[in-house]
Design a protein around this motif. Structure first.
Motif, mmCIF file in Angstrom:
data_model
loop_
_atom_site.group_PDB
_atom_site.id
_atom_site.type_symbol
_atom_site.label_atom_id
_atom_site.label_comp_id
_atom_site.label_asym_id
_atom_site.label_seq_id
_atom_site.Cartn_x
_atom_site.Cartn_y
_atom_site.Cartn_z
ATOM 1 N N HIS A 90 0.809 -1.217 0.000
ATOM 2 C CA HIS A 90 0.000 0.000 0.000
ATOM 3 C C HIS A 90 0.849 1.278 0.000
ATOM 4 O O HIS A 90 0.586 2.202 -0.766
ATOM 5 N N LEU A 95 -6.717 4.447 6.328
ATOM 6 C CA LEU A 95 -6.651 3.403 5.303
ATOM 7 C C LEU A 95 -8.019 2.739 5.285
ATOM 8 O O LEU A 95 -8.314 1.894 6.134
ATOM 9 N N THR A 143 -4.663 6.609 0.252
ATOM 10 C CA THR A 143 -4.292 6.868 1.636
ATOM 11 C C THR A 143 -4.715 8.287 1.990
ATOM 12 O O THR A 143 -4.425 9.222 1.237
ATOM 13 N N ASP A 195 2.060 7.085 -0.405
ATOM 14 C CA ASP A 195 1.186 6.099 -1.028
ATOM 15 C C ASP A 195 1.850 5.633 -2.326
ATOM 16 O O ASP A 195 2.211 6.457 -3.166
#
Length: 293
Positions: A236, A280, A257, A250
């Motif tokens: 992520h 998140l 994010t 991000d």
């Protein structure tokens, strides 16, 4: 000519005990109860069922490292991997695999299932990476693929970011552990000092330590910070802990994010303030820095 009565019982002198004569006694009864003592491991002190070949807790192999009777065993000295918390993991004679599914188990997403192996042969110890995702380091130096490095004791070995220290028996100045005949474990020198992480990711009932430098967060088990949530991508983003501050990036996640109420631009490094909230999906986290003493 016999003058006594042949039908009369005559009492004679009692029999004498001859020390050189073998005396036959009665056989043991099948109904007799015999006590079989469990085997106590001299390393972790776990009581094991009688007749087992290795400790059910720490894995110490009794038939190789100990005589049959562990209660009267002489001093045993084994190499150990020591966690930062002070917990010790003995190395078996031969090969010991370290990983999430190894002989020494690491419950951390940064470690692979079979991450590395340490081989002990006649007192010599070597370490080899088994093709792990995040690599193996010895005193900060990464092992090349297929490289087998000899260890002298005292080295800090990082298994994908999870650090342990090797302690060899009888080594001066090292964090060496000896097991004495009294079945008590005593440290020759002070135990390893538990290192305090520079920061933690806190929220949703979690408190995840962050190391200095880049920390990959995502849904995959290989992430430095694993967050099990369907809104979190496999890889992520990044949280960086530097001397200049804390930064979040991000890395092109599917759902993005959020920093407070603003959505981060993908691949843009953004500084995080102490009160900022990282969102998140529906989960909220904050970065807490360690208090300097």
């Amino acid at each position: 000519m016999l003058t006594g009565d042949l039908n009369r019982t005559q009492l004679g002198a009692p029999p004498t005990l001859d020390p050189n004569k073998t005396m036959m006694g009665t056989a043991p009864s099948l109904n007799a109860t015999q006590t079989i003592k469990p085997t106590q491991c001299p390393v972790c002190k776990t009581f094991n069922p009688a007749g087992v070949m290795f400790c059910v807790d720490c894995g110490l192999i009794f038939d190789r490292a100990l005589p049959p009777d562990a209660f009267g065993a002489p001093a045993v000295q084994l190499p150990f991997l020591v966690e930062q918390s002070g917990r010790e993991h003995p190395l078996r004679p031969g090969t010991t695999v370290v990983g999430r599914e190894g002989d020494i188990m690491i419950s951390d997403g940064r470690a692979s299932r079979r991450h590395a192996q340490l081989t002990q042969n006649e007192g010599a110890v070597t370490v080899e990476d088994l093709g792990s995702t995040n690599g193996t380091k010895v005193n900060g130096q990464a092992l090349a693929q297929g490289e087998r490095r000899s260890l002298n004791g005292g080295e800090k070995i990082s298994f994908g970011g999870v650090e342990m220290q090797l302690a060899l028996p009888g080594q001066k100045g090292g964090n060496t552990t000896q097991v004495f005949g009294s079945n008590k474990t005593a440290a020759i020198s002070a135990p390893p000092v538990k290192e305090v992480p520079p920061a933690k990711l806190v929220g949703e009932g979690l408190s995840i330590p962050l190391r200095k430098g880049a920390n990959i967060f995502g849904r995959k088990a290989e992430s430095d910070v694993q967050i099990s949530d369907p809104y979190v991508s496999g890889k992520h983003g990044l949280i960086e802990i530097t001397d200049d501050g804390v930064y979040v990036t991000d890395t092109g996640s599917s759902n993005g994010t959020m920093l407070n109420d603003a959505k981060l631009v993908p691949n843009m490094r953004t500084q995080v303030q102490p009160d900022d909230v990282i969102r998140l999906g529906s989960k909220e986290f904050r970065v807490e820095l360690a208090t300097k003493k």
